[in-house]
Design a protein around this motif. Sequence first.
Motif, PDB file in Angstrom:
ATOM      1  N   ASP A 399       0.832  -1.204   0.000  1.00  0.00           N
ATOM      2  CA  ASP A 399       0.000   0.000   0.000  1.00  0.00           C
ATOM      3  C   ASP A 399       0.868   1.257   0.000  1.00  0.00           C
ATOM      4  N   LEU A 400       1.896   1.250   0.852  1.00  0.00           N
ATOM      5  CA  LEU A 400       2.746   2.423   1.000  1.00  0.00           C
ATOM      6  C   LEU A 400       3.433   2.801  -0.301  1.00  0.00           C
ATOM      7  N   TYR A 401       3.846   1.785  -1.081  1.00  0.00           N
ATOM      8  CA  TYR A 401       4.612   2.061  -2.295  1.00  0.00           C
ATOM      9  C   TYR A 401       3.744   2.050  -3.554  1.00  0.00           C
ATOM     10  N   GLY A 402       2.427   2.152  -3.386  1.00  0.00           N
ATOM     11  CA  GLY A 402       1.561   2.411  -4.529  1.00  0.00           C
ATOM     12  C   GLY A 402       1.041   1.209  -5.272  1.00  0.00           C
ATOM     13  N   TYR A 403       1.185   0.014  -4.705  1.00  0.00           N
ATOM     14  CA  TYR A 403       0.644  -1.193  -5.352  1.00  0.00           C
ATOM     15  C   TYR A 403      -0.804  -1.369  -4.881  1.00  0.00           C
ATOM     16  N   ARG A 404      -1.697  -0.598  -5.470  1.00  0.00           N
ATOM     17  CA  ARG A 404      -3.090  -0.550  -5.028  1.00  0.00           C
ATOM     18  C   ARG A 404      -3.925  -1.642  -5.696  1.00  0.00           C
ATOM     19  N   ARG A 405      -4.966  -2.055  -5.010  1.00  0.00           N
ATOM     20  CA  ARG A 405      -5.890  -3.033  -5.578  1.00  0.00           C
ATOM     21  C   ARG A 405      -6.822  -2.361  -6.584  1.00  0.00           C
ATOM     22  N   GLY A 406      -7.053  -3.047  -7.706  1.00  0.00           N
ATOM     23  CA  GLY A 406      -8.009  -2.563  -8.685  1.00  0.00           C
ATOM     24  C   GLY A 406      -9.401  -3.058  -8.369  1.00  0.00           C
ATOM     25  N   SER A 407     -10.330  -2.766  -9.244  1.00  0.00           N
ATOM     26  CA  SER A 407     -11.719  -3.171  -9.034  1.00  0.00           C
ATOM     27  C   SER A 407     -11.888  -4.690  -9.035  1.00  0.00           C
ATOM     28  N   ASP A 408     -10.925  -5.390  -9.647  1.00  0.00           N
ATOM     29  CA  ASP A 408     -10.989  -6.852  -9.690  1.00  0.00           C
ATOM     30  C   ASP A 408     -10.345  -7.505  -8.468  1.00  0.00           C
ATOM     31  N   GLY A 409      -9.818  -6.679  -7.556  1.00  0.00           N
ATOM     32  CA  GLY A 409      -9.203  -7.206  -6.342  1.00  0.00           C
ATOM     33  C   GLY A 409      -7.715  -7.448  -6.440  1.00  0.00           C
ATOM     34  N   TRP A 410      -7.155  -7.439  -7.653  1.00  0.00           N
ATOM     35  CA  TRP A 410      -5.723  -7.657  -7.824  1.00  0.00           C
ATOM     36  C   TRP A 410      -4.977  -6.330  -7.762  1.00  0.00           C
ATOM     37  N   ARG A 411      -3.792  -6.371  -7.222  1.00  0.00           N
ATOM     38  CA  ARG A 411      -2.971  -5.166  -7.138  1.00  0.00           C
ATOM     39  C   ARG A 411      -2.404  -4.814  -8.512  1.00  0.00           C
ATOM     40  N   ARG A 412      -2.195  -3.526  -8.678  1.00  0.00           N
ATOM     41  CA  ARG A 412      -1.611  -3.012  -9.912  1.00  0.00           C
ATOM     42  C   ARG A 412      -0.288  -2.342  -9.573  1.00  0.00           C
ATOM     43  N   GLN A 413       0.524  -2.121 -10.582  1.00  0.00           N
ATOM     44  CA  GLN A 413       1.793  -1.428 -10.384  1.00  0.00           C
ATOM     45  C   GLN A 413       1.540   0.030  -9.999  1.00  0.00           C
ATOM     46  N   PRO A 414       2.540   0.697  -9.414  1.00  0.00           N
ATOM     47  CA  PRO A 414       2.356   2.100  -9.036  1.00  0.00           C
ATOM     48  C   PRO A 414       1.954   3.005 -10.206  1.00  0.00           C
ATOM     49  N   ASN A 415       2.332   2.605 -11.442  1.00  0.00           N
ATOM     50  CA  ASN A 415       1.948   3.411 -12.606  1.00  0.00           C
ATOM     51  C   ASN A 415       0.572   3.045 -13.150  1.00  0.00           C
ATOM     52  N   GLY A 416      -0.122   2.163 -12.469  1.00  0.00           N
ATOM     53  CA  GLY A 416      -1.467   1.787 -12.865  1.00  0.00           C
ATOM     54  C   GLY A 416      -1.547   0.595 -13.793  1.00  0.00           C
ATOM     55  N   GLN A 417      -0.411   0.108 -14.290  1.00  0.00           N
ATOM     56  CA  GLN A 417      -0.436  -1.031 -15.201  1.00  0.00           C
ATOM     57  C   GLN A 417      -0.672  -2.338 -14.438  1.00  0.00           C
ATOM     58  N   ALA A 418      -1.106  -3.350 -15.183  1.00  0.00           N
ATOM     59  CA  ALA A 418      -1.377  -4.654 -14.579  1.00  0.00           C
ATOM     60  C   ALA A 418      -0.109  -5.253 -13.984  1.00  0.00           C
ATOM     61  N   LEU A 419      -0.302  -6.059 -12.953  1.00  0.00           N
ATOM     62  CA  LEU A 419       0.825  -6.703 -12.270  1.00  0.00           C
ATOM     63  C   LEU A 419       0.548  -8.195 -12.199  1.00  0.00           C
ATOM     64  N   THR A 420       1.371  -8.972 -12.881  1.00  0.00           N
ATOM     65  CA  THR A 420       1.277 -10.430 -12.811  1.00  0.00           C
ATOM     66  C   THR A 420       2.663 -11.001 -12.553  1.00  0.00           C
ATOM     67  N   LEU A 421       2.789 -11.778 -11.505  1.00  0.00           N
ATOM     68  CA  LEU A 421       4.053 -12.442 -11.189  1.00  0.00           C
ATOM     69  C   LEU A 421       4.154 -13.715 -12.024  1.00  0.00           C
ATOM     70  N   GLU A 422       5.160 -13.789 -12.889  1.00  0.00           N
ATOM     71  CA  GLU A 422       5.357 -14.986 -13.702  1.00  0.00           C
ATOM     72  C   GLU A 422       6.393 -15.869 -13.018  1.00  0.00           C
ATOM     73  N   VAL A 423       5.950 -17.018 -12.553  1.00  0.00           N
ATOM     74  CA  VAL A 423       6.782 -17.910 -11.750  1.00  0.00           C
ATOM     75  C   VAL A 423       7.114 -19.157 -12.557  1.00  0.00           C
ATOM     76  N   ALA A 424       8.395 -19.409 -12.769  1.00  0.00           N
ATOM     77  CA  ALA A 424       8.836 -20.623 -13.449  1.00  0.00           C
ATOM     78  C   ALA A 424       8.694 -21.814 -12.502  1.00  0.00           C
ATOM     79  N   THR A 425       8.276 -22.942 -13.036  1.00  0.00           N
ATOM     80  CA  THR A 425       8.080 -24.126 -12.208  1.00  0.00           C
ATOM     81  C   THR A 425       8.205 -25.370 -13.071  1.00  0.00           C
ATOM     82  N   GLN A 426       8.093 -26.532 -12.434  1.00  0.00           N
ATOM     83  CA  GLN A 426       8.157 -27.807 -13.133  1.00  0.00           C
ATOM     84  C   GLN A 426       6.804 -28.502 -13.020  1.00  0.00           C
ATOM     85  N   SER A 427       6.646 -29.614 -13.729  1.00  0.00           N
ATOM     86  CA  SER A 427       5.338 -30.268 -13.811  1.00  0.00           C
ATOM     87  C   SER A 427       5.154 -31.412 -12.823  1.00  0.00           C
ATOM     88  N   ASP A 428       6.158 -31.732 -12.004  1.00  0.00           N
ATOM     89  CA  ASP A 428       6.045 -32.873 -11.099  1.00  0.00           C
ATOM     90  C   ASP A 428       5.122 -32.543  -9.924  1.00  0.00           C
TER      91      ASP A 428
END
Length: 583
Positions: A399-428
């Motif tokens: 909250d302090l650094y501007g990562y606010r929640r949008g109307s969909d409940g997900w946080r957005r970047q401080p510049n208002g753009q969408a924020l999605t964490l892309e996490v590499a993983t395996q299939s096991d």
Amino acid sequence: MTGSASAQARAATEKLLRLAFNAGETGFDPVQVSDLYSHTVCAHVFESLYGYDHLARPFKVKPRTAEGMPVAEDDFRTWTVRIRPGIFFAEDAAFGGKRRELTAADYAYSFKRYFDPRWKSPGYASLKEEGVLGLDALRERALKDKTPFDYDAPVEGLRVLDRHVLQFRLAESRPRFLYTLGFFPGMAREVVERYGEELSAHPVGTGPFVLGRWRRSSLIELKRNPGFREMVYEAEPNADDAEGQAILAALKGKRLPIVDRVEISIIEETQPRWLAFLNGQLDLSAVPGEFIAQAVPNGVLAPNLAKRGMRMQRNIGSDVTMTMFNMEHPLIGGLAPEKVALRRAIGLGIDLKREIQIVRRGQAVPAQAGLAPNTYGYEQHLKTENSDFDPARAQALLDLYGYRRGSDGWRRQPNGQALTLEVATQSDAISRQFDELWKKNMDALGLKTAFRIGQWPEQLKAARAGNLMIWGLGSSASSPDGQDALERGFGPGAGGSNLARFKLDAFDEVFRKMGALPDGPERLALFREANRLLLAYMPYKFNVHRIATDLSQPWLTGYKRPTFWLDQWQHLDVDMARRGAAG
């Protein structure tokens, strides 16, 4: 006797050690690989100048191909090593049908290969910091002139004094250069030049084994090196180590390697790997977390397994697991306050206690920093913010650094753009459990996650190239000194050990200073400062140190989990008659 009958007779009498890796290898050129699985195979094919006693704890350095310990002079700036005569490479077409002796020039050539830009070695950055006079200048010349690396050019700090004597001259004092001498292998120039880009499929060393069959990410076979020199089992277990003393009594004097073949199956899923062990198809296995309660209830070997003669060992591993953040990625990386806040909020939102209890079934302890247990600089009773789970504080940071929640409940970047964490993983299956916990943790913070699924070797390749945003992985210590672990934050190591591509002048200065200091309070203070910087900027969230619970079959003798070295298979014995009787 026919050829087929003769082969069957040999198969009936040969000793076969059967093991499994839980992830695929990437190749068998020690200069190019960085993963544990490939390095483990290489450690049984190639030999360094020095190694470690198989049974001594915490460790004891011993000559391997060297003739005695090195001579260190000029305040640890000059190191001279004599190579034992009469050691030969395994037969290979590269040698034109002649026996090829290991010489000082082979080690000089091998060391230079880490500096050759062609090979893009992940080990380059750490070896550069050793300060071998004139060697990095040779690399820079090749880069500047866009010419092949000149292996024949004289190098002030790397000299072959005669056929069996090698000398290193360093720019600064390096009291622990002995560990480096135990790191790099002896390789033959003829082999490298013959196989070129296919070298990773053609390992030719002086070690106890040679590569047999290889089906990538499926099966690795090592066979006894028929030209391996006369060497017998010797070890120096601690006087109060009853288990080590019993192993020594059983195996002392046996010619190495004791087994004729090693077969390593790549079994990524934990259930089939564990069932293969229970069915007697593997000789040794770490107990997967989900089967700990059945195999080792309350830390005691289950009666049904004890009745079968299985043996158990439990050790806290010399390792650390971590979540890597790509510091060059525009969303998660960088040193700007809002980027640091995002990474630290993610760190505070990771529930390590739940990971240990639910996913790891209690088989881990929280990491307070990035150093591995059993290495110099690790502090057993240290407590840091790294292990804290504090979602309220994480929410406040976002909250302090501007990562606010949008109307969909997900946080957005401080510049208002969408924020999605892309996490590499395996299939096991175990990766899926970690992914579920990660998503639950991040959902609670309002951080959206997308998973990028791939095979482990491919994820490693992508991480080294800087093409992943976030990835969870583990790292095992490779020497007694904790500075090796701190290399993952050292700027010049970006793309190698430094998968996060973290670059901070203050950290690099601390890292360089500790390399020249002898062990003691001043050096330990630098370790603490390095840890503080890594925790403050968080290019990695350090997660846990794993507890290894190993079970061995009753027909296997000699196993004792190494603290941080990789070669051990030549020291293990298999009673084939007893295995056969067990069905």
